[in-house]
Design a protein around this motif. Sequence first.
Motif, PDB file in Angstrom:
ATOM      1  N   THR A  87       3.623  11.494   9.396  1.00  0.00           N
ATOM      2  CA  THR A  87       3.272  11.416   8.044  1.00  0.00           C
ATOM      3  C   THR A  87       4.372  11.970   7.098  1.00  0.00           C
ATOM      4  O   THR A  87       4.472  11.585   5.888  1.00  0.00           O
ATOM      5  N   HIS A 110       7.645   7.967   8.504  1.00  0.00           N
ATOM      6  CA  HIS A 110       8.170   8.405   7.082  1.00  0.00           C
ATOM      7  C   HIS A 110       9.599   8.877   7.209  1.00  0.00           C
ATOM      8  O   HIS A 110      10.103   9.394   8.308  1.00  0.00           O
ATOM      9  N   ARG A 130       0.798  -1.240  -0.031  1.00  0.00           N
ATOM     10  CA  ARG A 130       0.165   0.143   0.093  1.00  0.00           C
ATOM     11  C   ARG A 130       0.819   1.260   0.046  1.00  0.00           C
ATOM     12  O   ARG A 130       1.157   1.958  -1.096  1.00  0.00           O
ATOM     13  N   ASP A 131       1.567   1.511   1.123  1.00  0.00           N
ATOM     14  CA  ASP A 131       2.203   2.839   1.159  1.00  0.00           C
ATOM     15  C   ASP A 131       3.579   2.686   0.163  1.00  0.00           C
ATOM     16  O   ASP A 131       4.126   3.483  -0.572  1.00  0.00           O
ATOM     17  N   HIS A 180       3.732   4.695  12.428  1.00  0.00           N
ATOM     18  CA  HIS A 180       4.065   4.741  11.072  1.00  0.00           C
ATOM     19  C   HIS A 180       5.054   5.732  10.623  1.00  0.00           C
ATOM     20  O   HIS A 180       4.328   7.011  10.654  1.00  0.00           O
TER      21      HIS A 180
HETATM   22  O1  KIV Z   1       1.527   8.380   6.193  1.00  0.00           O
HETATM   23  C1  KIV Z   1       0.398   8.448   6.590  1.00  0.00           C
HETATM   24  O2  KIV Z   1      -0.272   9.194   7.356  1.00  0.00           O
HETATM   25  C2  KIV Z   1      -0.343   7.075   6.210  1.00  0.00           C
HETATM   26  C3  KIV Z   1      -1.526   7.047   6.842  1.00  0.00           C
HETATM   27  C4  KIV Z   1      -2.674   6.535   5.676  1.00  0.00           C
HETATM   28  C5  KIV Z   1      -1.353   5.988   7.705  1.00  0.00           C
HETATM   29  O3  KIV Z   1       0.011   6.458   5.185  1.00  0.00           O
END
Ligand code: KIV
Length: 508
Positions: free
Chosen positions: A171, A204, A13-14, A202
């Motif tokens: 995010t 980044h 997904r991501d 989660h």
């Molecule tokens: O980076 C983010 O905030 C996401 C969310 C959908 C969890 O990918």
Amino acid sequence: MKDRIIIFDTTLRDGEQSPGASLTTREKLRIAHQLVKLGVDIIEAGFPIASEGDFEAVSKISRVIKGAVVAGLARCLQKDIETAFRALEKAEDPCIHIFLATSRIHREFKLKKAKEEIIRQAVKSVKLARKYVDRVEFSPEDAARTELPFLTEVVEAVIEAGATTVNIPDTVGYSTPEEFGEIIRCLKREVSNIDRAIISVHCHNDLGLAVANSLSAIKNGARQVECCINGLGERAGNASLEEVVMALKVRKDFWGVTTGINTRQIYKTSRLVSHLTGIPVQRNKAIVGENAFAHEAGIHQDGILKERTTYEIMRPQDVGVPKSLLVLGKHSGRHAFNEKLKALGYRLSPEELDRSFVRFKTLADKKKHVFDDDIESLVDEQLDRPPAIFSLEYFNVTSGNRTVPTATVQLRKGDKVFQDASCGDGPVDAACRAVDRITGITGELLKYELRGVTGGKDALGEVVVQFRSGRRTVHGRASSTDIIEASVKAYLAAVNKIAARKDKPRKK
Ligand code: KIV
Ligand code: ZN
């Protein structure tokens, strides 16, 4: 179980949101099967409302994957949640993952919603999702930049509404380890019902801190980490699964937690994802890069020979890096070939084995030594290949510094063979143009990458192309000791994916 970290893999997904990565349903299924072998707890298979392709991939994965939770993403909208449920319906253990931004910047500029409205929408959506499934994860998007008192309020409200996991995303990759750890500590302290949900993170990697931030969150009480193979993901990527997992394993003395990952499957998973997405792994990438276990300096080599632990904190075999480099040659038989495949983690059907063995023999005739990498490339390419509409029968190119590059190509479609010729600004371009003339499929070659699979003059050249035709972007990959042949075949593999869609009977 308190000290067992749940590994939530979001490569499909991501990870697929990585610029340049796009996967077919077939490719996603192969990765999903490998993720199960790797031992991840949750596979986020896609964002079902985002496209027909995503919906199809999530439903297929839901139908066939056993032994892992399958998650699908949804915004806090009824149609998203219902679509996610339809895609996940057949899953053994489904999870709807819903998200809504909570930070001031997102509230004011993107959503134009007040705090109360955000809470209302989040609560309503969690309740709706809980009508369909027992596992509901809620993510306050941009949580790391959300005012802590408001984040606390949101988290408490969604848990009350039935969220079983609250995922705290950084995010935009803005946080730092101390700050991010403090957010988790604060949620544990301030949210009255926090013990009724799992805290997930989660992160980044925009500042290169995704892994460090995830680990700091674990130290402060998070018990689920969302990550991607090879650190793929939107922009600079997500926390790399292999780095998080190996940090927890190698420094168990420090973090005091475990995961259910079979670390010996890490290397194979990394290679597969790299092959299928067409995104190479950086040479010096921790854990899975080509240099991760290579000792160059004389002092280091001397130390390693005397005592491995002088310069090695984990063994290559711990992450499944194959030990032997040199393997088979043209005298190797089918049995040896099959044993090698098993050692590399492949389980082929008798038909797949037959086809791979024929290709191996052809390669061994051209190449003295066939290395593990060659075999992986050859088998992956074959397993990945959708039924070909066009196959290459023959090609001939003329090229030189004072010649206009020209190519003649023959392609087979069913029992007919078609031929055409073209010139181009190089032999590869000329051959691809000839392919275009035969297939009638036009598009744009977005990326062309050539790499030597192993060393030596007779090394296999592997070509990965990314091709866009209309609104579809596809990958093609092929290898050969002849780089023009590898290029034409990789291009044809991509074109075949477009042709396969065109040939598919339309649903009424
Ligand atoms: O980076 C983010 O905030 C996401 C969310 C959908 C969890 O990918
Ligand atoms: Zn993300």
